[in-house]
Design an enzyme around this catalytic site. Structure first.
Site, short mmCIF file in Angstrom:
data_model
loop_
_atom_site.label_atom_id
_atom_site.label_comp_id
_atom_site.label_asym_id
_atom_site.label_seq_id
_atom_site.Cartn_x
_atom_site.Cartn_y
_atom_site.Cartn_z
N ILE A 1 0.83 -1.21 0.00
CA ILE A 1 0.00 0.00 0.00
C ILE A 1 0.86 1.26 0.00
O ILE A 1 0.59 2.22 -0.72
CB ILE A 1 -0.97 0.01 1.20
CG1 ILE A 1 -1.83 -1.27 1.20
CG2 ILE A 1 -1.89 1.23 1.15
CD1 ILE A 1 -2.75 -1.41 2.39
N GLY A 2 1.94 1.23 0.81
CA GLY A 2 2.81 2.41 0.90
C GLY A 2 3.40 2.79 -0.46
O GLY A 2 3.45 3.97 -0.81
N LYS B 1 -2.25 -4.20 15.93
CA LYS B 1 -2.68 -2.98 15.22
C LYS B 1 -3.62 -2.15 16.10
O LYS B 1 -3.62 -0.92 16.05
CB LYS B 1 -3.39 -3.35 13.90
CG LYS B 1 -2.49 -3.95 12.84
CD LYS B 1 -1.44 -2.98 12.30
CE LYS B 1 -2.03 -1.83 11.53
NZ LYS B 1 -0.96 -0.95 10.95
N TYR C 1 -2.15 -10.27 14.91
CA TYR C 1 -1.96 -9.11 14.02
C TYR C 1 -2.93 -8.00 14.39
O TYR C 1 -2.55 -6.84 14.61
CB TYR C 1 -2.16 -9.53 12.55
CG TYR C 1 -2.42 -8.36 11.62
CD1 TYR C 1 -1.40 -7.44 11.32
CD2 TYR C 1 -3.69 -8.16 11.04
CE1 TYR C 1 -1.64 -6.35 10.48
CE2 TYR C 1 -3.93 -7.07 10.21
CZ TYR C 1 -2.91 -6.17 9.92
OH TYR C 1 -3.15 -5.09 9.10
N LYS D 1 12.44 -0.87 6.57
CA LYS D 1 13.45 -1.84 7.02
C LYS D 1 13.80 -2.84 5.91
O LYS D 1 14.82 -3.51 5.97
CB LYS D 1 12.90 -2.59 8.24
CG LYS D 1 13.85 -3.56 8.89
CD LYS D 1 13.18 -4.26 10.07
CE LYS D 1 14.09 -5.30 10.70
NZ LYS D 1 13.39 -6.03 11.77
N LEU D 2 12.93 -2.93 4.91
CA LEU D 2 13.05 -3.95 3.86
C LEU D 2 13.04 -5.34 4.48
O LEU D 2 14.01 -6.09 4.40
CB LEU D 2 14.28 -3.73 2.98
CG LEU D 2 14.31 -2.39 2.22
CD1 LEU D 2 15.57 -2.29 1.36
CD2 LEU D 2 13.07 -2.20 1.36
N LYS E 1 -0.96 -12.88 0.09
CA LYS E 1 -2.31 -12.40 0.37
C LYS E 1 -3.26 -12.96 -0.69
O LYS E 1 -2.84 -13.23 -1.82
CB LYS E 1 -2.34 -10.87 0.38
CG LYS E 1 -1.36 -10.21 1.35
CD LYS E 1 -1.83 -10.28 2.79
CE LYS E 1 -0.75 -9.89 3.78
NZ LYS E 1 -0.32 -8.52 3.73
P1 NAD Z 1 3.15 -4.98 3.41
O1 NAD Z 1 3.42 -6.14 4.28
O2 NAD Z 1 3.04 -5.15 1.95
O3 NAD Z 1 4.28 -3.85 3.67
C1 NAD Z 1 4.78 -3.55 4.95
C2 NAD Z 1 6.06 -2.73 4.78
O4 NAD Z 1 6.54 -2.37 6.09
C3 NAD Z 1 7.20 -3.46 4.08
O5 NAD Z 1 7.81 -2.62 3.13
C4 NAD Z 1 8.17 -3.79 5.21
O6 NAD Z 1 9.53 -3.86 4.79
C5 NAD Z 1 7.93 -2.59 6.14
N1 NAD Z 1 8.32 -2.90 7.53
C6 NAD Z 1 7.97 -3.97 8.27
N2 NAD Z 1 8.54 -3.91 9.47
C7 NAD Z 1 9.26 -2.77 9.52
C8 NAD Z 1 10.07 -2.14 10.50
N3 NAD Z 1 10.25 -2.70 11.71
N4 NAD Z 1 10.64 -0.94 10.21
C9 NAD Z 1 10.47 -0.38 8.99
N5 NAD Z 1 9.73 -0.94 8.01
C10 NAD Z 1 9.14 -2.13 8.27
O7 NAD Z 1 1.83 -4.31 4.02
P2 NAD Z 1 0.62 -3.52 3.31
O8 NAD Z 1 -0.41 -4.49 2.91
O9 NAD Z 1 1.18 -2.57 2.33
O10 NAD Z 1 0.05 -2.72 4.57
C11 NAD Z 1 0.53 -1.41 4.90
C12 NAD Z 1 -0.21 -0.90 6.12
O11 NAD Z 1 -1.61 -0.85 5.87
C13 NAD Z 1 -0.03 -1.78 7.37
O12 NAD Z 1 0.10 -0.93 8.49
C14 NAD Z 1 -1.33 -2.57 7.43
O13 NAD Z 1 -1.63 -2.95 8.75
C15 NAD Z 1 -2.32 -1.57 6.88
N6 NAD Z 1 -3.52 -2.13 6.24
C16 NAD Z 1 -3.40 -3.07 5.26
C17 NAD Z 1 -4.55 -3.54 4.61
C18 NAD Z 1 -4.45 -4.54 3.48
O14 NAD Z 1 -5.47 -4.97 2.97
N7 NAD Z 1 -3.25 -4.92 3.02
C19 NAD Z 1 -5.80 -3.06 4.99
C20 NAD Z 1 -5.89 -2.10 6.00
C21 NAD Z 1 -4.73 -1.63 6.61
P1 TYD Z 2 -5.81 -12.20 3.51
O1 TYD Z 2 -5.49 -11.72 2.12
O2 TYD Z 2 -4.78 -12.93 4.28
O3 TYD Z 2 -6.34 -10.91 4.31
P2 TYD Z 2 -7.01 -10.81 5.79
O4 TYD Z 2 -6.87 -12.09 6.49
O5 TYD Z 2 -6.19 -9.72 6.41
O6 TYD Z 2 -8.43 -10.41 5.56
O7 TYD Z 2 -7.10 -13.13 3.41
C1 TYD Z 2 -8.32 -12.66 2.88
C2 TYD Z 2 -9.35 -13.75 3.10
O8 TYD Z 2 -8.99 -14.89 2.32
C3 TYD Z 2 -9.42 -14.22 4.54
O9 TYD Z 2 -10.81 -14.51 4.87
C4 TYD Z 2 -8.62 -15.50 4.54
C5 TYD Z 2 -8.85 -16.05 3.14
N1 TYD Z 2 -7.72 -16.84 2.57
C6 TYD Z 2 -7.97 -18.12 2.08
O10 TYD Z 2 -9.11 -18.63 2.10
N2 TYD Z 2 -6.91 -18.84 1.55
C7 TYD Z 2 -5.64 -18.31 1.52
O11 TYD Z 2 -4.71 -19.02 1.07
C8 TYD Z 2 -5.42 -16.99 2.01
C9 TYD Z 2 -4.03 -16.39 1.98
C10 TYD Z 2 -6.50 -16.29 2.53
#
Ligand code: NAD
Ligand code: TYD
Length: 336
Positions: free
Chosen positions: A12-13, A154, A150, A34-35, A189
């Protein structure tokens, strides 16, 4: 304006950086990441050459490093995307989640406070609310009932942002968004995992009965909301962000199977995730009314474009799956 964005080598970032640099040609963007396994500088390759972009590799829990970066960069605003984000990994081992998501947030807010940062935006999640039955939606006033390590980590970070506003007057803002989809999402994901498996002719593992519901939002719609909250949100406030687009996992799986030209035999049911939240649904009336923000990307179009992106960018996800991207940092600097 100079904005410091943590975790922007992730899904997302990185999309947000691209979005914000396009929307605000005068912004300076400083990325701190941090990568970890989830961070990939290839996600930022197209914007990284801009003179107004800078990257620092650092852990948000490292108060010394974060203090030095903030003193050097003097950002006007901070957005914290950095986190450990995969629910299944948090079930396997919660410790890193608690460290990064809670203590990392504390470190960033302490340094932001010392340096008098004008806005601090904490990217939270709808998972702080826990799980819904078949009816109702989460509003900003719903009880916080996280169910996975998780989500609990959060929630702690989300409430720390509130506490730093109340106690120290740090101008914190919080967004709680639903499930994002789009390009550059790490293929553990649901959507990119299934697309890459289907591409390989493999079966996709659906947890439990597949009837869990998520409210899917395109990552650009999330970016639009984050930008609006950063610029116009009221400090101390929380804003829900949703896609208005509830789908069961089976529905998503069937759409992906069709898009990839496969059939129902590509789907298998596997044992459920422990503590698996049944349904998420977002009431986003507040951000609509106060900031005029609503999702713009129709789901079918967004999903089709996303599947196409993964097919057109096979080299990107192959490098991720092989681990090759982990050496990108060294190669990136060698070429600059
Ligand atoms: P992601 O896992 O793709 O990216 C996370 C990033 O954080 C990575 O670049 C990683 O290197 C960096 N990171 C991890 N630990 C670190 C540390 N200790 N110091 C510095 N950098 C660090 O995650 P994302 O899906 O892009 O999610 C981004 C944010 O949005 C998160 O805070 C997540 O909780 C929130 N969020 C995600 C979703 C979603 O659907 N993916 C939905 C709502 C909120
Ligand atoms: P996910 O992408 O891990 O997001 P979150 O758990 O944060 O919502 O999963 C989305 C939905 O898909 C969640 O209900 C779990 C399901 N899921 C599967 O059924 N199989 C899979 O292999 C994964 C990764 C997720």
């Amino acid at each position: 304006m100079k904005v410091l964005i943590t975790g922007a080598a992730g899904f997302i970032g990185s999309n947000f950086v691209r979005y914000a640099m396009k929307a605000h040609a005068d912004w300076e963007v400083v990325v701190v990441d941090k990568l970890t396994y989830a961070g990939n500088l290839a996600n930022l390759e197209d914007v990284a050459q801009a003179p107004r972009f800078r990257f620092h590799r650092a852990d948000i829990c490292d108060a010394g490093a974060i203090g030095r970066i903030f003193s050097q960069e003097k950002p006007d605003a901070v957005i914290n995307f950095a986190a450990e984000t995969h629910v299944d990994r948090s079930i396997d081992d919660p410790s890193l989640f608690l460290r990064t998501n809670i203590l990392g947030t504390q470190t960033l807010m302490d340094v932001s406070r010392k340096l008098g940062v004008a806005r601090y935006l904490q990217i939270s999640t709808d998972e702080v609310y826990g799980s819904l039955g078949p009816a109702g939606r989460f509003s900003e006033d719903s009880p916080l009932q996280p169910n996975s390590p998780y989500a609990a980590s959060k929630t702690a970070a989300d409430l720390l942002a509130r506490a730093y506003f109340k106690t120290y007057g740090l101008p914190t803002l919080v967004t709680r968004c639903s499930n994002n989809y789009g390009p550059y999402q790490f293929p553990e994901k649901l959507i990119p995992f299934f697309v890459t498996l289907l591409h390989e002719g493999k079966q996709v593992p659906v947890y439990g009965d597949g009837m869990n519901v998520r409210d899917w939002i395109h990552v650009d719609d999330h970016s639009r909301a984050v930008l609006a909250v950063l610029l116009h949100g009221k400090p101390g406030q929380v804003y829900n962000v949703g896609g208005g687009n509830e789908r069961t996992n089976i529905e998503i799986t069937k759409l992906l199977i069709a898009a990839m030209g496969r059939d129902a035999s590509s789907m298998k049911f596997v044992p459920d995730r422990p503590g698996h939240d049944r349904r998420y649904a977002i009431d986003d009336a507040k951000i609509r009314a106060e900031l005029g923000v609503s999702p713009q990307v129709p789901f079918e179009e967004g999903l089709e474009a996303t599947v196409r992106w993964y097919l057109d960018n096979e080299a990107w996800w192959r490098a991720v799956l092989s681990g090759d991207y982990l050496t990108f940092y060294e190669r990136w600097y060698a070429n600059r």
